[in-house]
Enzyme design. Structure first.
Site, PDB file in Angstrom:
ATOM      1  N   VAL A 175      -3.869   2.630   0.660  1.00 25.91           N
ATOM      2  CA  VAL A 175      -4.490   2.160  -0.584  1.00 25.91           C
ATOM      3  C   VAL A 175      -3.480   1.289  -1.327  1.00 25.91           C
ATOM      4  O   VAL A 175      -2.297   1.625  -1.397  1.00 25.91           O
ATOM      5  CB  VAL A 175      -4.923   3.358  -1.463  1.00 25.91           C
ATOM      6  CG1 VAL A 175      -5.409   2.904  -2.824  1.00 25.91           C
ATOM      7  CG2 VAL A 175      -5.992   4.177  -0.749  1.00 25.91           C
ATOM      8  N   THR A 196       0.823  -1.212   0.000  1.00 21.87           N
ATOM      9  CA  THR A 196       0.000   0.000   0.000  1.00 21.87           C
ATOM     10  C   THR A 196       0.856   1.260   0.000  1.00 21.87           C
ATOM     11  O   THR A 196       2.053   1.218   0.279  1.00 21.87           O
ATOM     12  CB  THR A 196      -0.920   0.029   1.242  1.00 21.87           C
ATOM     13  OG1 THR A 196      -0.120   0.112   2.421  1.00 21.87           O
ATOM     14  CG2 THR A 196      -1.807  -1.197   1.302  1.00 21.87           C
ATOM     15  N   ASP A 197       0.194   2.379  -0.288  1.00 23.69           N
ATOM     16  CA  ASP A 197       0.867   3.671  -0.209  1.00 23.69           C
ATOM     17  C   ASP A 197       0.625   4.274   1.178  1.00 23.69           C
ATOM     18  O   ASP A 197       0.070   3.613   2.057  1.00 23.69           O
ATOM     19  CB  ASP A 197       0.396   4.600  -1.335  1.00 23.69           C
ATOM     20  CG  ASP A 197      -1.099   4.890  -1.298  1.00 23.69           C
ATOM     21  OD1 ASP A 197      -1.741   4.705  -0.235  1.00 23.69           O
ATOM     22  OD2 ASP A 197      -1.631   5.324  -2.336  1.00 23.69           O
ATOM     23  N   GLN A 198       0.999   5.524   1.374  1.00 28.48           N
ATOM     24  CA  GLN A 198       0.866   6.149   2.690  1.00 28.48           C
ATOM     25  C   GLN A 198      -0.576   6.297   3.147  1.00 28.48           C
ATOM     26  O   GLN A 198      -0.839   6.455   4.331  1.00 28.48           O
ATOM     27  CB  GLN A 198       1.540   7.518   2.693  1.00 28.48           C
ATOM     28  CG  GLN A 198       3.044   7.437   2.659  1.00 28.48           C
ATOM     29  CD  GLN A 198       3.681   8.811   2.698  1.00 28.48           C
ATOM     30  OE1 GLN A 198       3.150   9.761   2.135  1.00 28.48           O
ATOM     31  NE2 GLN A 198       4.816   8.914   3.368  1.00 28.48           N
TER      32      GLN A 198
END
Length: 131
Positions: A19, A14-16
């Site tokens: 997501v 995931t990103d920050q």
């Protein structure tokens, strides 16, 4: 000619914002294809040990809704078609709530690992595909 497998989203995918990063979907679909073959009695490892690889030559992904950290995803892999040296799959990823998150289409080619050239798959593979 359909197979489903569940995959839980790991933090590293995931990103920050929590997501799933777009590139993380490709391994989910790979898990689906490998398990589709295994479910049909064909080990991808044994296929490679016999000198046959299945590289992707075309893929199309369509992102509908985001998956998030710790979601349990269902990856559906459907055999679409086979012609000579190619095999095609249609794939989907759904959420636990059965929402469609991502769709994909893949074209793979049977390749001789020694020569790197496309080959017609052996009869036992054709049988799995109903040929």
């Amino acid at each position: 000619m359909e197979h489903q497998i569940q995959v839980r989203v790991r933090y590293s995918e995931t990103d920050q914002m929590g997501v799933v990063y777009h590139g993380s979907y490709i391994p989910y679909f790979e898990i689906g294809r490998v398990e589709w073959l295994r479910n049909k009695g064909v080990s991808y490892k044994s296929l490679e040990e016999s000198g046959i690889a299945l590289p992707i030559v075309s893929m199309t992904l369509n992102y509908k809704k985001p998956a998030r950290y710790d979601d349990l995803l269902t990856v559906t892999t459907r055999f679409k078609s086979y012609s000579s040296v190619k095999i095609e799959f249609d794939c989907e990823i759904h959420s636990e709530q059965n929402e469609l998150l991502t769709t994909a289409q893949f074209i793979l080619v049977f390749v001789d690992t020694q020569t790197g050239r496309p080959i017609v798959p052996p009869d036992y593979i054709k049988k799995v595909m109903g040929m």
